[in-house]
Design a protein around this motif. Structure first.
Motif, PDB file in Angstrom:
ATOM      1  N   GLY A   1      14.589 -33.889  18.538  1.00  0.00           N
ATOM      2  CA  GLY A   1      15.486 -33.064  18.762  1.00  0.00           C
ATOM      3  C   GLY A   1      16.457 -32.981  17.865  1.00  0.00           C
ATOM      4  O   GLY A   1      17.010 -31.717  17.267  1.00  0.00           O
ATOM      5  N   LEU A   2      17.172 -34.118  17.165  1.00  0.00           N
ATOM      6  CA  LEU A   2      18.159 -34.088  16.397  1.00  0.00           C
ATOM      7  C   LEU A   2      17.476 -33.782  15.095  1.00  0.00           C
ATOM      8  O   LEU A   2      18.139 -32.991  14.240  1.00  0.00           O
ATOM      9  CB  LEU A   2      18.765 -35.388  16.155  1.00  0.00           C
ATOM     10  CG  LEU A   2      19.824 -35.763  15.043  1.00  0.00           C
ATOM     11  CD1 LEU A   2      21.173 -34.676  15.250  1.00  0.00           C
ATOM     12  CD2 LEU A   2      20.368 -37.209  15.172  1.00  0.00           C
ATOM     13  N   TYR A   3      16.301 -34.202  14.769  1.00  0.00           N
ATOM     14  CA  TYR A   3      15.583 -33.784  13.414  1.00  0.00           C
ATOM     15  C   TYR A   3      15.375 -32.342  13.356  1.00  0.00           C
ATOM     16  O   TYR A   3      15.613 -31.604  12.399  1.00  0.00           O
ATOM     17  CB  TYR A   3      14.188 -34.587  13.427  1.00  0.00           C
ATOM     18  CG  TYR A   3      13.584 -34.438  12.224  1.00  0.00           C
ATOM     19  CD1 TYR A   3      13.851 -35.005  11.036  1.00  0.00           C
ATOM     20  CD2 TYR A   3      12.357 -33.793  12.176  1.00  0.00           C
ATOM     21  CE1 TYR A   3      13.184 -34.953   9.743  1.00  0.00           C
ATOM     22  CE2 TYR A   3      11.657 -33.425  10.917  1.00  0.00           C
ATOM     23  CZ  TYR A   3      12.206 -33.990   9.717  1.00  0.00           C
ATOM     24  OH  TYR A   3      11.534 -33.890   8.518  1.00  0.00           O
ATOM     25  N   THR A   4      14.953 -31.593  14.467  1.00  0.00           N
ATOM     26  CA  THR A   4      14.562 -30.222  14.532  1.00  0.00           C
ATOM     27  C   THR A   4      16.049 -29.454  14.422  1.00  0.00           C
ATOM     28  O   THR A   4      16.249 -28.613  13.685  1.00  0.00           O
ATOM     29  CB  THR A   4      14.185 -29.850  15.813  1.00  0.00           C
ATOM     30  OG1 THR A   4      12.981 -30.673  15.945  1.00  0.00           O
ATOM     31  CG2 THR A   4      13.841 -28.551  15.981  1.00  0.00           C
ATOM     32  N   PHE A   5      17.194 -29.966  14.976  1.00  0.00           N
ATOM     33  CA  PHE A   5      18.457 -29.450  14.983  1.00  0.00           C
ATOM     34  C   PHE A   5      18.825 -29.426  13.515  1.00  0.00           C
ATOM     35  O   PHE A   5      19.258 -28.408  12.817  1.00  0.00           O
ATOM     36  CB  PHE A   5      19.387 -30.068  15.896  1.00  0.00           C
ATOM     37  CG  PHE A   5      20.814 -29.726  15.711  1.00  0.00           C
ATOM     38  CD1 PHE A   5      21.334 -28.555  16.243  1.00  0.00           C
ATOM     39  CD2 PHE A   5      21.832 -30.431  14.981  1.00  0.00           C
ATOM     40  CE1 PHE A   5      22.500 -28.040  16.076  1.00  0.00           C
ATOM     41  CE2 PHE A   5      23.198 -30.017  14.796  1.00  0.00           C
ATOM     42  CZ  PHE A   5      23.507 -28.766  15.406  1.00  0.00           C
ATOM     43  N   LEU A   6      18.894 -30.684  12.810  1.00  0.00           N
ATOM     44  CA  LEU A   6      19.176 -30.619  11.548  1.00  0.00           C
ATOM     45  C   LEU A   6      18.230 -29.709  10.327  1.00  0.00           C
ATOM     46  O   LEU A   6      18.870 -29.348   9.732  1.00  0.00           O
ATOM     47  CB  LEU A   6      19.001 -32.061  11.004  1.00  0.00           C
ATOM     48  CG  LEU A   6      20.111 -33.150  11.602  1.00  0.00           C
ATOM     49  CD1 LEU A   6      19.909 -34.547  10.938  1.00  0.00           C
ATOM     50  CD2 LEU A   6      21.472 -32.878  11.046  1.00  0.00           C
ATOM     51  N   LEU A   7      17.136 -29.521  10.821  1.00  0.00           N
ATOM     52  CA  LEU A   7      16.343 -28.648   9.901  1.00  0.00           C
ATOM     53  C   LEU A   7      16.837 -27.149  10.173  1.00  0.00           C
ATOM     54  O   LEU A   7      16.818 -26.327   9.184  1.00  0.00           O
ATOM     55  CB  LEU A   7      14.922 -28.869  10.433  1.00  0.00           C
ATOM     56  CG  LEU A   7      14.087 -29.995  10.081  1.00  0.00           C
ATOM     57  CD1 LEU A   7      12.792 -30.133  10.525  1.00  0.00           C
ATOM     58  CD2 LEU A   7      14.258 -30.341   8.611  1.00  0.00           C
ATOM     59  N   ASN A   8      17.201 -26.901  11.382  1.00  0.00           N
ATOM     60  CA  ASN A   8      17.795 -25.542  11.567  1.00  0.00           C
ATOM     61  C   ASN A   8      19.076 -25.502  11.132  1.00  0.00           C
ATOM     62  O   ASN A   8      19.247 -24.210  10.264  1.00  0.00           O
ATOM     63  CB  ASN A   8      17.960 -25.282  13.112  1.00  0.00           C
ATOM     64  CG  ASN A   8      16.545 -25.403  13.776  1.00  0.00           C
ATOM     65  OD1 ASN A   8      15.463 -24.779  13.317  1.00  0.00           O
ATOM     66  ND2 ASN A   8      16.610 -25.579  15.098  1.00  0.00           N
ATOM     67  N   LYS A   9      19.886 -26.234  10.690  1.00  0.00           N
ATOM     68  CA  LYS A   9      21.089 -26.308  10.278  1.00  0.00           C
ATOM     69  C   LYS A   9      21.174 -26.297   8.656  1.00  0.00           C
ATOM     70  O   LYS A   9      21.931 -25.658   8.151  1.00  0.00           O
ATOM     71  CB  LYS A   9      22.076 -27.536  10.621  1.00  0.00           C
ATOM     72  CG  LYS A   9      22.785 -27.190  12.392  1.00  0.00           C
ATOM     73  CD  LYS A   9      23.338 -26.030  12.396  1.00  0.00           C
ATOM     74  CE  LYS A   9      23.880 -25.725  13.787  1.00  0.00           C
ATOM     75  NZ  LYS A   9      24.521 -24.396  13.837  1.00  0.00           N
ATOM     76  N   ARG A  10      20.032 -27.163   8.370  1.00  0.00           N
ATOM     77  CA  ARG A  10      19.998 -26.792   6.857  1.00  0.00           C
ATOM     78  C   ARG A  10      19.697 -25.631   6.345  1.00  0.00           C
ATOM     79  O   ARG A  10      20.033 -25.079   5.150  1.00  0.00           O
ATOM     80  CB  ARG A  10      18.735 -27.801   6.283  1.00  0.00           C
ATOM     81  CG  ARG A  10      18.704 -28.075   4.663  1.00  0.00           C
ATOM     82  CD  ARG A  10      17.824 -29.193   4.579  1.00  0.00           C
ATOM     83  NE  ARG A  10      16.635 -29.173   5.127  1.00  0.00           N
ATOM     84  CZ  ARG A  10      15.444 -29.952   4.986  1.00  0.00           C
ATOM     85  NH1 ARG A  10      15.800 -30.953   4.327  1.00  0.00           N
ATOM     86  NH2 ARG A  10      14.410 -29.814   5.498  1.00  0.00           N
ATOM     87  N   GLU A  11      18.838 -24.754   7.112  1.00  0.00           N
ATOM     88  CA  GLU A  11      18.270 -23.432   6.777  1.00  0.00           C
ATOM     89  C   GLU A  11      19.792 -22.578   6.733  1.00  0.00           C
ATOM     90  O   GLU A  11      19.848 -21.764   6.004  1.00  0.00           O
ATOM     91  CB  GLU A  11      17.248 -22.852   7.813  1.00  0.00           C
ATOM     92  CG  GLU A  11      15.975 -23.699   7.549  1.00  0.00           C
ATOM     93  CD  GLU A  11      15.476 -23.625   6.076  1.00  0.00           C
ATOM     94  OE1 GLU A  11      15.618 -22.540   5.335  1.00  0.00           O
ATOM     95  OE2 GLU A  11      15.190 -24.524   5.484  1.00  0.00           O
TER      96      GLU A  11
END
Length: 790
Positions: free
Chosen positions: A459-469
């Motif tokens: 979940g954190l990995y997915t969240f960070l990917l979204n925030k990076r975008e």
């Protein structure tokens, strides 16, 4: 002999309680009107010059909206990266200071070159210019000191630089015809002069004064001229006001400040976004590695424990355990039944009974053997009923039954052995299933822990990917939290100096200066000026006001009968009338002494003119100069030469008789004069002699009035010595000269009854001090130069 005049009790004990006469003060102002006018003109001109030397100041304003100024950034929102790139959560009140911060203002000063100022030289003051300047000077080296010079743009290609000076020192050599854009090496460092791009129509041949000052001082002055305020408390609109000496420069400062502040916020936002993006990239890499480790750890564990899913494996193990338990119970039931049948078969007491044939016990062979045994037993029992036990057939059948019983017992033993093997196998399966079931909680706990870590990190990995975008999108955007609502606006007219107020202030100073000087002189002047002041200081009887005598040769001049008699004679007539109230009935006062508190009060002038006034009315009067310490020159005496050697002192010493010292007056036959005579060495002793008493008594019989001119009572003791022969003591107060503190001493003497019938007369009063009243017929209104004689 003489009765005292009844005294009124009043403020005789306090010589300081007096009322300032504003009417007289206004009369003095009317008389000095030309000084007031000159002062107003002078201060008005000074105000004009002052305004011309003052630099006009213009105030302009701009309005910004700080969108997220009131939005805070708490810890949770930071951890969730909800406000990445916002304005750091500062309040608008904090932004008011940031706008005026030295860091931003320094960027404004550098961008606009505010450390270099330009001006046109003027007569009263220099005129600051910015956009209007034809040239722009760029200093390339560090600040060497306060630098001034003059730049003369000759044409569109060249210029001249003159009067270069550092810190007010001696001027350096001039530079003639230098091309624009060339680097010029001077004592103040290298500099380049450009044509001002902001001025499309430069004014050539017009000298531009250029000054360079310290950048820090420029920034400090810029900060002092800026003002930031909230348009509404709690709102997001900020008003920035700047006061400068050039309109175009003022607008340029506000525009540049708005841009620099917006750029500073964007730079801060960009740094936050970039640092956030770097943080996200780093965390994404770390979380990705951790997620891979967790997944590998879970895979290895499942492979090691041969599980796919803990929940399904647990159900399988529970099912196997239940099945094994049911088989064990069933087998045990079968063993119990088989053992019972075996025991039944082996029981000798039941050898003639049928063997129970229980369904499901044993295999088909055992069931068949028991069935055959029971059929044979039934046959044997039927035969035994029809024959005896010893029947060969019965015996044979018994033998056969025993053999069959033995066979059945053997078959049951084999069956029981098979059941025991099956029981042991089922128990082993049951034990194995129960063992696996006991490991399920630990496996479930481990897999749940690992799966939880896997879920969190995924979940954190997915969240960070979204925030990076999202961060990449914010970095690509250029919008800031500041919006320019109003560009520089305001009056194009100077707000300072306030010409109307300043000029009005100078005019008020011009008006107030002479008035203040006159008022101050009046307030600091301890002398008495008019009747109102005198009567406020004492309750001694006031008997008259004598106008100021002008253009007289000496103090003993007789004015009565001259061109000035219109006011003077009327004053003495009123004075004489007031004195008549000093006595009543037959108590007639003949001997009057005129004295004062200081020399120059005018007692001699008043006494001789009063005597002349009485003589002009047809009354016999004698005037005695009893100031034997300082004799007076009387210009109306018949034999002035002899009067110097024969007078009062010669009578008092006994060398002359009364008739010898009486001189006729050339003014009026009713006026006689007794001069002082030679100045004696012992005045007091002469005045104490009985001859003075004899002289006064003789004069009472010969004259209706005896007028004595005495000495100032505050100077010598002569007045107190001759008080014994007086009827009335008249104290002369000189307007503008007699100190009001002397009235205090006079009040004490009056209270102590030191002088007979003491009264006061005010002498030397100007027309202004008479409140507009003049003398003439009826002592009426007006201040005419000449009036008719009464």
């Amino acid at each position: 002999m003489n009765q005292r005049v009844q005294r009124k009790k009043g403020n005789t004990g306090n010589s300081q309680e007096f009322t300032f006469d504003w009417t007289v003060f206004l009369e003095i102002l009317k008389k000095k009107w030309y000084w007031v006018l000159l002062s107003i003109l002078f201060w008005g001109a000074a105000g004009y010059v002052y305004l011309q030397r003052q630099q006009p100041l213009y105030q302009r304003s701009a309005v910004l909206q700080i969108k997220n100024g009131n939005k805070g950034t708490d810890l949770s929102s930071f951890l969730e990266l909800q406000d990445v790139g916002s304005a750091a959560g500062n309040s608008v009140e904090d932004e008011l200071y940031i706008i005026r911060s030295l860091q931003i203002l320094e960027q404004v000063a550098l961008r606009l070159g505010l450390d270099v100022t330009y001006a046109y030289e003027g007569y009263f003051r220099d005129e600051p210019i910015y956009r209007e300047s034809a040239v722009k000077v760029e200093f390339l080296d560090e600040y060497a000191g306060y630098t001034t010079c003059k730049v003369v743009p000759i044409d569109a290609k060249s210029y001249s630089l003159t009067e270069l000076s550092i810190n007010g020192g001696e001027a350096f050599p001039d530079y003639q015809r230098v091309a624009y854009g060339d680097t010029l090496k001077t004592a103040a460092g290298r500099l380049i002069v450009h044509l001002n791009e902001m001025n499309p129509r430069p004014d050539f041949e017009k000298t531009v004064k250029v000054s360079r000052r310290n950048l820090n001082g420029t920034v400090t002055a810029l900060q002092g001229a800026l003002e930031t305020n909230l348009l509404k408390k709690g709102g997001s609109l900020v008003k920035i006001s700047y006061t400068g000496n050039n309109l175009s420069l003022t607008d340029a400062v506000l525009n540049c400040l708005s841009e620099e502040y917006t750029q500073a916020l964007w730079n801060d936002k960009k740094r936050v976004i970039e640092s956030t993006a770097a943080f996200i990239d780093e965390r994404t890499k770390v979380i990705g590695e951790e997620l891979g480790n967790v997944e590998k750890k879970l895979t290895d564990y499942k492979q090691k424990n041969q599980i796919v899913n803990v929940s399904s494996s647990a159900e399988t193990y529970l099912s196997e355990s239940s099945t094994a338990r049911a088989e064990v119970n069933q087998i045990r039931s079968q063993i119990s039944v088989a053992q019972y049948i075996k025991n039944y078969v082996q029981d000798r007491t039941k050898r003639n009974e049928l063997i129970p044939n229980v369904s499901g016990v044993g295999d088909a062979g055992v069931q068949s053997q028991i069935g055959e045994y029971n059929e044979l037993m039934l046959k044997r029992n039927r035969l035994s009923l029809s024959s005896s036990e010893a029947s060969p057939v019965v015996v044979k059948m018994n033998t056969m039954l025993d053999a069959m019983r033995t066979t059945i017992t053997g078959a049951l033993d084999n069956y029981l052995n098979t059941l025991n093997l099956q029981l042991n196998s089922s128990l082993a399966v049951q034990h194995q299933a129960m063992g696996r079931i006991s490991t399920i909680p630990m496996q479930e706990s481990f897999t749940l822990n690992v799966e939880r870590q896997q879920e969190i990190k995924a979940g954190l990995y997915t969240f960070l990917l979204n925030k990076r975008e999202e961060t990449a999108m914010q970095l690509a955007a250029t919008e800031t939290d500041v919006r320019i609502v109003e560009k520089p606006f305001g009056s194009v007219y100077p707000v300072a100096p306030n010409s109307r107020n300043i000029l009005g202030g100078f005019l008020l100073v011009g008006l107030g200066f002479p008035i203040g000087i006159i008022l101050l002189r009046r307030l600091l002047d301890p002398s008495i000026h008019n009747k109102k002041e005198l009567k406020s200081l004492t309750s001694i009887p006031y008997v008259g006001t004598i106008p100021l005598l002008k253009n007289r040769k000496n103090s003993d001049t007789i004015i009565i009968g001259s061109e000035e008699e219109n006011e003077m004679e009327e004053g003495f007539h009123i004075f004489h009338s007031n004195l008549s109230y000093m006595w009543t009935g037959e108590d007639k006062k003949q001997v009057l002494l005129f004295t004062s508190g200081h020399p120059g009060a005018g007692k001699s002038c008043i006494s001789i003119n009063y005597a002349a006034s009485i003589a002009s009315l047809g009354e016999k009067v004698v005037w005695i100069d009893m100031d034997i310490r300082k004799r007076h020159e009387v210009d109306v005496i018949s034999d002035s030469k002899r009067s110097k050697s024969c007078g009062l002192t010669t009578y008092l010493v006994g060398s002359r008789q009364m008739d010898d010292i009486i001189y006729k007056s050339t003014f009026n036959e009713n006026l006689d004069i007794i001069p002082a005579g030679p100045i004696p060495p012992n005045p007091v002793q002469l005045l104490l002699s009985n001859r003075l008493d004899e002289l006064i008594d003789d004069l009472r019989t010969k004259y209706k009035y005896v007028i004595i001119d005495g000495v100032p009572m505050e100077v010598v003791a002569d007045v107190s010595v001759i008080n014994r022969v007086l009827d009335i003591c008249i104290y002369v107060v000189r307007a503008g000269k007699t100190d009001r503190h002397l009235i205090g001493t006079l009040n004490e003497q009056y209270e102590a009854d030191s002088y007979r019938n003491l009264c006061v007369v005010l002498n030397g009063v100007t027309k202004e001090q008479l409140y507009g009243y003049g003398y003439g017929y009826g002592y009426g209104y007006g201040q005419t130069k000449k009036s008719k004689k009464k």
